[in-house]
Design a protein around this motif. Structure first.
Motif, PDB file in Angstrom:
ATOM      1  N   ALA A 190       5.993 -10.033  -5.473  1.00  0.00           N
ATOM      2  CA  ALA A 190       5.511  -9.518  -4.189  1.00  0.00           C
ATOM      3  C   ALA A 190       5.161 -10.658  -3.262  1.00  0.00           C
ATOM      4  CB  ALA A 190       4.280  -8.641  -4.398  1.00  0.00           C
ATOM      5  N   LYS A 191       5.438 -10.457  -2.000  1.00  0.00           N
ATOM      6  CA  LYS A 191       5.109 -11.469  -0.998  1.00  0.00           C
ATOM      7  C   LYS A 191       4.179 -10.832   0.036  1.00  0.00           C
ATOM      8  CE  LYS A 191       7.503 -14.584   2.135  1.00  0.00           C
ATOM      9  NZ  LYS A 191       8.782 -15.052   2.618  1.00  0.00           N
ATOM     10  N   ASP A 192       3.011 -11.474   0.240  1.00  0.00           N
ATOM     11  CA  ASP A 192       2.003 -10.907   1.148  1.00  0.00           C
ATOM     12  C   ASP A 192       2.127 -11.470   2.559  1.00  0.00           C
ATOM     13  OD1 ASP A 192       0.996  -9.555  -1.027  1.00  0.00           O
ATOM     14  OD2 ASP A 192      -0.478 -11.113  -1.493  1.00  0.00           O
ATOM     15  N   LYS A 215      -0.934  -3.732  -5.533  1.00  0.00           N
ATOM     16  CA  LYS A 215      -1.227  -3.720  -6.960  1.00  0.00           C
ATOM     17  C   LYS A 215      -0.680  -2.443  -7.595  1.00  0.00           C
ATOM     18  CE  LYS A 215      -4.445  -4.303 -10.530  1.00  0.00           C
ATOM     19  NZ  LYS A 215      -5.716  -4.231 -11.143  1.00  0.00           N
ATOM     20  N   ALA A 216      -0.952  -1.309  -6.950  1.00  0.00           N
ATOM     21  CA  ALA A 216      -0.485  -0.026  -7.486  1.00  0.00           C
ATOM     22  C   ALA A 216       1.043  -0.047  -7.608  1.00  0.00           C
ATOM     23  CB  ALA A 216      -0.942   1.107  -6.576  1.00  0.00           C
ATOM     24  N   ALA A 217       1.714  -0.630  -6.616  1.00  0.00           N
ATOM     25  CA  ALA A 217       3.179  -0.658  -6.640  1.00  0.00           C
ATOM     26  C   ALA A 217       3.680  -1.520  -7.804  1.00  0.00           C
ATOM     27  CB  ALA A 217       3.709  -1.188  -5.310  1.00  0.00           C
ATOM     28  N   LEU A 218       3.064  -2.685  -7.994  1.00  0.00           N
ATOM     29  CA  LEU A 218       3.513  -3.579  -9.068  1.00  0.00           C
ATOM     30  C   LEU A 218       3.292  -2.936 -10.436  1.00  0.00           C
ATOM     31  CD1 LEU A 218       2.377  -7.102  -7.766  1.00  0.00           C
ATOM     32  CD2 LEU A 218       4.694  -6.188  -7.841  1.00  0.00           C
ATOM     33  N   VAL A 219       2.136  -2.274 -10.574  1.00  0.00           N
ATOM     34  CA  VAL A 219       1.838  -1.622 -11.856  1.00  0.00           C
ATOM     35  C   VAL A 219       2.824  -0.470 -12.090  1.00  0.00           C
ATOM     36  CG1 VAL A 219       0.131  -0.228 -13.089  1.00  0.00           C
ATOM     37  CG2 VAL A 219      -0.592  -2.292 -11.869  1.00  0.00           C
ATOM     38  N   SER A 271       0.669  -5.066  10.567  1.00  0.00           N
ATOM     39  CA  SER A 271       0.478  -6.254   9.725  1.00  0.00           C
ATOM     40  C   SER A 271      -0.195  -5.863   8.421  1.00  0.00           C
ATOM     41  CB  SER A 271      -0.315  -7.306  10.485  1.00  0.00           C
ATOM     42  OG  SER A 271      -1.491  -6.727  10.946  1.00  0.00           O
ATOM     43  N   GLU A 272      -0.593  -6.872   7.640  1.00  0.00           N
ATOM     44  CA  GLU A 272      -1.167  -6.643   6.298  1.00  0.00           C
ATOM     45  C   GLU A 272      -0.245  -5.830   5.409  1.00  0.00           C
ATOM     46  OE1 GLU A 272      -5.436  -5.771   6.272  1.00  0.00           O
ATOM     47  OE2 GLU A 272      -5.416  -6.705   8.258  1.00  0.00           O
ATOM     48  N   LEU A 273       1.017  -6.257   5.398  1.00  0.00           N
ATOM     49  CA  LEU A 273       2.017  -5.599   4.564  1.00  0.00           C
ATOM     50  C   LEU A 273       2.491  -6.559   3.480  1.00  0.00           C
ATOM     51  CD1 LEU A 273       4.052  -4.081   7.525  1.00  0.00           C
ATOM     52  CD2 LEU A 273       2.439  -2.860   6.044  1.00  0.00           C
ATOM     53  N   SER A 274       3.072  -5.993   2.430  1.00  0.00           N
ATOM     54  CA  SER A 274       3.648  -6.818   1.353  1.00  0.00           C
ATOM     55  C   SER A 274       5.059  -6.342   1.066  1.00  0.00           C
ATOM     56  CB  SER A 274       2.824  -6.690   0.074  1.00  0.00           C
ATOM     57  OG  SER A 274       1.528  -7.188   0.277  1.00  0.00           O
ATOM     58  N   ILE A 275       5.928  -7.310   0.811  1.00  0.00           N
ATOM     59  CA  ILE A 275       7.278  -6.962   0.355  1.00  0.00           C
ATOM     60  C   ILE A 275       7.258  -6.969  -1.164  1.00  0.00           C
ATOM     61  CG2 ILE A 275       9.687  -7.704   0.205  1.00  0.00           C
ATOM     62  CD1 ILE A 275       9.419  -8.939   2.946  1.00  0.00           C
ATOM     63  N   LEU A 316       8.867  -2.343   1.396  1.00  0.00           N
ATOM     64  CA  LEU A 316       7.690  -2.787   2.144  1.00  0.00           C
ATOM     65  C   LEU A 316       6.563  -1.769   1.992  1.00  0.00           C
ATOM     66  CD1 LEU A 316       6.887  -5.056   4.173  1.00  0.00           C
ATOM     67  CD2 LEU A 316       7.491  -3.466   5.996  1.00  0.00           C
ATOM     68  N   VAL A 317       5.415  -2.257   1.567  1.00  0.00           N
ATOM     69  CA  VAL A 317       4.253  -1.360   1.435  1.00  0.00           C
ATOM     70  C   VAL A 317       3.032  -2.029   2.080  1.00  0.00           C
ATOM     71  CG1 VAL A 317       5.079  -0.403  -0.763  1.00  0.00           C
ATOM     72  CG2 VAL A 317       3.495  -2.336  -0.800  1.00  0.00           C
ATOM     73  N   LYS A 318       1.978  -1.237   2.283  1.00  0.00           N
ATOM     74  CA  LYS A 318       0.717  -1.831   2.738  1.00  0.00           C
ATOM     75  C   LYS A 318       0.197  -2.750   1.637  1.00  0.00           C
ATOM     76  CE  LYS A 318      -1.243   1.207   6.096  1.00  0.00           C
ATOM     77  NZ  LYS A 318      -1.414   2.674   6.134  1.00  0.00           N
ATOM     78  N   THR A 319      -0.393  -3.873   2.010  1.00  0.00           N
ATOM     79  CA  THR A 319      -0.897  -4.792   0.990  1.00  0.00           C
ATOM     80  C   THR A 319      -1.949  -4.102   0.114  1.00  0.00           C
ATOM     81  OG1 THR A 319      -0.368  -6.662   2.386  1.00  0.00           O
ATOM     82  CG2 THR A 319      -1.979  -7.064   0.646  1.00  0.00           C
TER      83      THR A 319
END
Ligand code: ASP
Ligand code: MG
Length: 436
Positions: free
Chosen positions: A300-302, A425-429, A372-376, A418-421
């Protein structure tokens, strides 16, 4: 010849420096690239900041703290009188240089000279230590051959030509030691390859000398299938293709500098990621070979900003996207992800230095929204167009997570989401549970 790069923690204390010896002792020639001792570059950044802010007294204090640390290192590293003397002399020279900045006007040029001190110190300290042990080694000054061009990109031809010159001055030495990170720019001034750039030095040197292998030694046992700081139960990936590794490094796997895979890929030189704390562990081998696995890893990239550009002029028209991209080009701002519909395009950037000017220009041709405050979230694997089910499995894993944008099909090895930062964590899990 192999190139072995050791990161900041691998030279982070006298004990760790001593532990390098068995890893570099073999009689065949090798080039050893070293980072600064861990924490040093951060301290040098702080010192520079104090000087930028016109606080020389604070800078002096910070330099003093760092100097005391290095004096301790010298005491603990050497036993022979001669090495102790040389180490003390070395520290004196470099710290006098640092203190000298407290008296003079300070700018970016001076900052870069300060930032170079960490690698100059670590390499000399290890060189003297090998000398003390009677292991022949030579210091190759990176400032004599590492160079960036007017676009701040490494100049591989220059590096190739000049490192050969340095090597030919000292033929067949078992250990050549050089500094990671530091270089000169097109004006010949001291510069650097940006934070974390020692990996890049390693692969650039590997490419320049057509090395048989490049080893990147860190404090983790290879590239993991997910971010071990965020997700429990991750595991090292034993094999990755250059393409997969490049996507992962670029999209957030902290173990590698984002663009360092490219020089190795260019010359097809295998890169091995190894762990100094556990030298016998297999680590990760990055090579031309494709693992063939459906899903290899997630990263993930913040600090991502998304820009939605909407215009009736886009409908059935050509040339609109070009005018959009030209704006980003004018401001030297790379675009990471893109998604288009017939009347709108969304794209993401991580460099927001020129965001205000970019928005002003875009608003002349379209309606523009910014988030803003998004993560790929980058899922890496093998997603050829013939293979069914990959997108389904990714999206199924993420069914509980709101998605802002998806990019599929840009490369066969990457699906970006692309998700909200706050959802990262929830996305990675969720992906860890669903894909591995
Ligand atoms: N010492 C530099 C840094 O901390 C370069 C590196 O270690 O890769 O960013
Ligand atoms: Mg690093």
């Amino acid at each position: 010849m192999k190139v072995l790069k050791f990161g900041g923690t691998s030279v982070g204390s006298p004990e760790r420096m001593k532990k390098l010896v068995p890893l570099i002792q073999a009689p065949e020639s090798k080039i050893v690239v070293l980072s600064a001792m861990s924490g040093t570059t951060n301290s040098l950044v702080e010192i520079s900041k104090a000087l930028h802010d016109g606080q020389p007294e604070q800078a002096k204090q910070l330099i003093g703290i760092l100097e005391a640390k290095y004096k301790e290192v010298v005491k603990a590293l050497y036993t022979k009188e001669e090495s102790l003397k040389k180490g003390t002399e070395l520290i004196k020279t470099h710290f006098e240089f640092l203190y000298s900045f407290c008296l003079n006007p300070f700018g970016n040029k001076e900052e870069k000279a300060i930032l170079a001190q960490g690698e100059l110190l670590s390499t000399a300290l290890v060189h003297y230590y090998l000398e003390e042990l009677g292991i022949p080694s030579v210091l190759l000054p990176a400032l004599n051959f590492m160079r960036i061009d007017d676009n701040e990109e490494p100049d591989l031809h220059y590096i190739e030509e000049h490192i050969q010159k340095e090597l030919s001055r000292h033929p067949s030495v078992p250990v050549y030691i050089t500094q990671g990170y530091i270089c000169r720019n097109m004006f010949g001034e001291i510069d650097n390859l940006k934070r974390g750039g020692s990996d890049y030095t390693g692969t650039l040197i590997g490419a320049a000398i057509h090395a048989e292998e490049i080893q990147i030694w860190t404090d983790i046992d290879g590239m993991h299938n997910n971010d071990p700081r965020v997700v429990e139960k991750t595991h090292p990936v034993t094999e990755l293709s250059f393409d997969e590794a490049a996507e992962l490094a670029y999209f957030g796997a902290k173990i590698l500098h984002p663009t360092c895979v490219l020089p190795a890929q260019l010359r097809k030189i295998p890169v091995r990621l190894l762990n100094t704390m556990q030298p016998e562990a297999k680590g990760t081998l990055i090579s031309e070979k494709n693992s063939g696995a459906s899903f290899t890893a997630v990263a993930a990239k913040d600090d991502i900003t998304a820009i939605k550009i909407k215009s009736g002029r886009m409908l059935l028209a050509y040339g609109f996207l070009r005018s959009v991209f030209e704006v980003f080009e004018r401001y030297k701002t790379p675009i990471d992800m893109i998604a288009t519909s017939e009347v709108a395009v969304s794209l993401t950037i991580d460099n927001t230095r020129n965001l205000k000017s970019i928005l002003t220009e875009l608003r002349e041709i379209a309606t523009v929204d910014v988030d803003s405050e998004l993560s790929i979230i980058c899922v890496v694997g093998n997603f050829t167009a013939e293979k069914e089910g990959s997108a389904f499995r990714i999206l199924q894993s993420m069914k509980e997570i709101p998605i802002r944008m998806i990019s599929y099909g840009g490369s066969e090895h990457n699906v970006s989401i692309l998700v909200k930062t706050s959802q990262k964590k929830a996305a990675l899990v969720a992906l860890n549970n669903g894909l591995f």
